[in-house]
Design a protein around this motif. Structure first.
Motif, PDB file in Angstrom:
ATOM      1  N   GLY A  62      26.967   2.696   9.837  1.00  0.00           N
ATOM      2  CA  GLY A  62      28.152   2.518  10.689  1.00  0.00           C
ATOM      3  C   GLY A  62      29.184   1.619  10.033  1.00  0.00           C
ATOM      4  O   GLY A  62      30.388   1.893  10.088  1.00  0.00           O
ATOM      5  N   ALA A  63      28.741   0.551   9.400  1.00  0.00           N
ATOM      6  CA  ALA A  63      29.669  -0.351   8.724  1.00  0.00           C
ATOM      7  C   ALA A  63      30.342   0.351   7.546  1.00  0.00           C
ATOM      8  O   ALA A  63      31.540   0.167   7.308  1.00  0.00           O
ATOM      9  CB  ALA A  63      28.926  -1.600   8.239  1.00  0.00           C
ATOM     10  N   PHE A  64      29.589   1.168   6.828  1.00  0.00           N
ATOM     11  CA  PHE A  64      30.179   1.895   5.701  1.00  0.00           C
ATOM     12  C   PHE A  64      31.238   2.887   6.188  1.00  0.00           C
ATOM     13  O   PHE A  64      32.319   2.981   5.613  1.00  0.00           O
ATOM     14  CB  PHE A  64      29.096   2.625   4.913  1.00  0.00           C
ATOM     15  CG  PHE A  64      29.632   3.445   3.786  1.00  0.00           C
ATOM     16  CD1 PHE A  64      30.136   2.838   2.641  1.00  0.00           C
ATOM     17  CD2 PHE A  64      29.642   4.826   3.856  1.00  0.00           C
ATOM     18  CE1 PHE A  64      30.642   3.593   1.591  1.00  0.00           C
ATOM     19  CE2 PHE A  64      30.141   5.592   2.819  1.00  0.00           C
ATOM     20  CZ  PHE A  64      30.643   4.981   1.681  1.00  0.00           C
ATOM     21  N   HIS A  65      30.931   3.632   7.225  1.00  0.00           N
ATOM     22  CA  HIS A  65      31.880   4.639   7.716  1.00  0.00           C
ATOM     23  C   HIS A  65      33.070   4.005   8.425  1.00  0.00           C
ATOM     24  O   HIS A  65      34.181   4.539   8.364  1.00  0.00           O
ATOM     25  CB  HIS A  65      31.183   5.636   8.630  1.00  0.00           C
ATOM     26  CG  HIS A  65      30.268   6.554   7.892  1.00  0.00           C
ATOM     27  ND1 HIS A  65      30.717   7.484   6.986  1.00  0.00           N
ATOM     28  CD2 HIS A  65      28.923   6.671   7.892  1.00  0.00           C
ATOM     29  CE1 HIS A  65      29.693   8.144   6.463  1.00  0.00           C
ATOM     30  NE2 HIS A  65      28.582   7.655   7.002  1.00  0.00           N
ATOM     31  N   GLN A  66      32.873   2.866   9.074  1.00  0.00           N
ATOM     32  CA  GLN A  66      33.961   2.214   9.790  1.00  0.00           C
ATOM     33  C   GLN A  66      34.834   1.362   8.866  1.00  0.00           C
ATOM     34  O   GLN A  66      36.048   1.388   8.965  1.00  0.00           O
ATOM     35  CB  GLN A  66      33.395   1.338  10.913  1.00  0.00           C
ATOM     36  CG  GLN A  66      34.442   0.647  11.747  1.00  0.00           C
ATOM     37  CD  GLN A  66      35.270   1.608  12.573  1.00  0.00           C
ATOM     38  OE1 GLN A  66      34.785   2.652  12.994  1.00  0.00           O
ATOM     39  NE2 GLN A  66      36.532   1.281  12.774  1.00  0.00           N
ATOM     40  N   THR A  71      37.156  -4.451   2.472  1.00  0.00           N
ATOM     41  CA  THR A  71      38.134  -5.336   1.844  1.00  0.00           C
ATOM     42  C   THR A  71      39.180  -5.837   2.837  1.00  0.00           C
ATOM     43  O   THR A  71      39.752  -6.898   2.637  1.00  0.00           O
ATOM     44  CB  THR A  71      38.837  -4.626   0.679  1.00  0.00           C
ATOM     45  OG1 THR A  71      39.419  -3.408   1.158  1.00  0.00           O
ATOM     46  CG2 THR A  71      37.855  -4.345  -0.441  1.00  0.00           C
ATOM     47  N   GLU A  72      39.434  -5.080   3.896  1.00  0.00           N
ATOM     48  CA  GLU A  72      40.435  -5.492   4.880  1.00  0.00           C
ATOM     49  C   GLU A  72      39.822  -6.303   6.016  1.00  0.00           C
ATOM     50  O   GLU A  72      40.510  -6.836   6.859  1.00  0.00           O
ATOM     51  CB  GLU A  72      41.125  -4.265   5.501  1.00  0.00           C
ATOM     52  CG  GLU A  72      41.949  -3.443   4.532  1.00  0.00           C
ATOM     53  CD  GLU A  72      41.117  -2.354   3.874  1.00  0.00           C
ATOM     54  OE1 GLU A  72      40.152  -1.886   4.489  1.00  0.00           O
ATOM     55  OE2 GLU A  72      41.442  -1.984   2.739  1.00  0.00           O
ATOM     56  N   THR A  73      38.519  -6.386   6.052  1.00  0.00           N
ATOM     57  CA  THR A  73      37.814  -7.036   7.155  1.00  0.00           C
ATOM     58  C   THR A  73      36.955  -8.164   6.615  1.00  0.00           C
ATOM     59  O   THR A  73      36.435  -8.081   5.504  1.00  0.00           O
ATOM     60  CB  THR A  73      36.897  -6.016   7.873  1.00  0.00           C
ATOM     61  OG1 THR A  73      37.661  -4.862   8.191  1.00  0.00           O
ATOM     62  CG2 THR A  73      36.325  -6.586   9.138  1.00  0.00           C
ATOM     63  N   LYS A  74      36.806  -9.194   7.411  1.00  0.00           N
ATOM     64  CA  LYS A  74      35.895 -10.279   7.036  1.00  0.00           C
ATOM     65  C   LYS A  74      34.467  -9.774   7.201  1.00  0.00           C
ATOM     66  O   LYS A  74      34.050  -9.387   8.284  1.00  0.00           O
ATOM     67  CB  LYS A  74      36.118 -11.498   7.929  1.00  0.00           C
ATOM     68  CG  LYS A  74      37.523 -12.002   7.955  1.00  0.00           C
ATOM     69  CD  LYS A  74      37.786 -12.860   6.770  1.00  0.00           C
ATOM     70  CE  LYS A  74      39.157 -13.503   6.918  1.00  0.00           C
ATOM     71  NZ  LYS A  74      39.776 -13.805   5.691  1.00  0.00           N
ATOM     72  N   TRP A  75      33.691  -9.777   6.142  1.00  0.00           N
ATOM     73  CA  TRP A  75      32.342  -9.206   6.174  1.00  0.00           C
ATOM     74  C   TRP A  75      31.428  -9.993   7.089  1.00  0.00           C
ATOM     75  O   TRP A  75      30.544  -9.430   7.734  1.00  0.00           O
ATOM     76  CB  TRP A  75      31.754  -9.122   4.773  1.00  0.00           C
ATOM     77  CG  TRP A  75      31.610 -10.452   4.101  1.00  0.00           C
ATOM     78  CD1 TRP A  75      32.532 -11.059   3.315  1.00  0.00           C
ATOM     79  CD2 TRP A  75      30.501 -11.322   4.170  1.00  0.00           C
ATOM     80  NE1 TRP A  75      32.063 -12.265   2.891  1.00  0.00           N
ATOM     81  CE2 TRP A  75      30.806 -12.460   3.402  1.00  0.00           C
ATOM     82  CE3 TRP A  75      29.259 -11.258   4.797  1.00  0.00           C
ATOM     83  CZ2 TRP A  75      29.929 -13.524   3.261  1.00  0.00           C
ATOM     84  CZ3 TRP A  75      28.393 -12.322   4.640  1.00  0.00           C
ATOM     85  CH2 TRP A  75      28.725 -13.433   3.885  1.00  0.00           C
ATOM     86  N   TYR A  76      31.626 -11.303   7.200  1.00  0.00           N
ATOM     87  CA  TYR A  76      30.748 -12.087   8.054  1.00  0.00           C
ATOM     88  C   TYR A  76      31.028 -11.820   9.527  1.00  0.00           C
ATOM     89  O   TYR A  76      30.137 -11.952  10.360  1.00  0.00           O
ATOM     90  CB  TYR A  76      30.836 -13.584   7.736  1.00  0.00           C
ATOM     91  CG  TYR A  76      32.235 -14.134   7.624  1.00  0.00           C
ATOM     92  CD1 TYR A  76      32.930 -14.542   8.750  1.00  0.00           C
ATOM     93  CD2 TYR A  76      32.842 -14.262   6.388  1.00  0.00           C
ATOM     94  CE1 TYR A  76      34.201 -15.050   8.651  1.00  0.00           C
ATOM     95  CE2 TYR A  76      34.110 -14.765   6.281  1.00  0.00           C
ATOM     96  CZ  TYR A  76      34.798 -15.161   7.412  1.00  0.00           C
ATOM     97  OH  TYR A  76      36.053 -15.657   7.301  1.00  0.00           O
TER      98      TYR A  76
END
Length: 129
Positions: A62-66, A71-76
């Protein structure tokens, strides 16, 4: 508990009262599990780990597809969202498969949440390569 001590030089004793509980010399009783109880606990432990791993893999996909490379989102922030959603999902899933969540302590919840986040990160990383 009362504790007596010499208080003054005139020989009178001073009594000091403390609320500290008395320390018992007996060790705590340990409940010995039967072989059947150990087998059931082992099977439930495997099921808990498998459910957490499966939820982590779903979260990684889900994280990969979303978010793609993220790079545009804070991973934490993504991991916090995954952790919270996985916690509530597990609170619903475990009773449905006959695992008592009332017996879970903070250590157990930390364990299954760590598995979810670990599998999420591993799956997401593998999909990025």
């Amino acid at each position: 508990m009362k504790k007596e001590s010499k208080g003054k030089s005139d020989g009178t004793k001073k009594v000091v009262q403390t609320d500290a509980p008395a320390v018992s010399k007996k060790p705590a009783a340990i409940k010995v599990k039967t072989p059947e109880e150990r087998k059931v606990a082992h099977i439930q432990g495997i099921i808990k780990t498998a459910v957490a791993a499966f939820l982590g893999m779903i979260a990684g996909f889900g994280a990969f597809h979303q978010f793609g490379a993220g790079t545009e989102t804070k991973w934490y922030a993504v991991l916090v969202i995954v952790g919270v959603l996985a916690y509530y999902a597990q609170r619903l899933i475990y009773p449905a498969i006959k695992i008592n969540t009332k017996e879970f302590g903070p250590k157990d919840w930390f364990y299954v949440e760590f598995i979810v986040i670990d599998f999420c990160l591993v799956t997401w990383t593998l999909l990025l390569n």
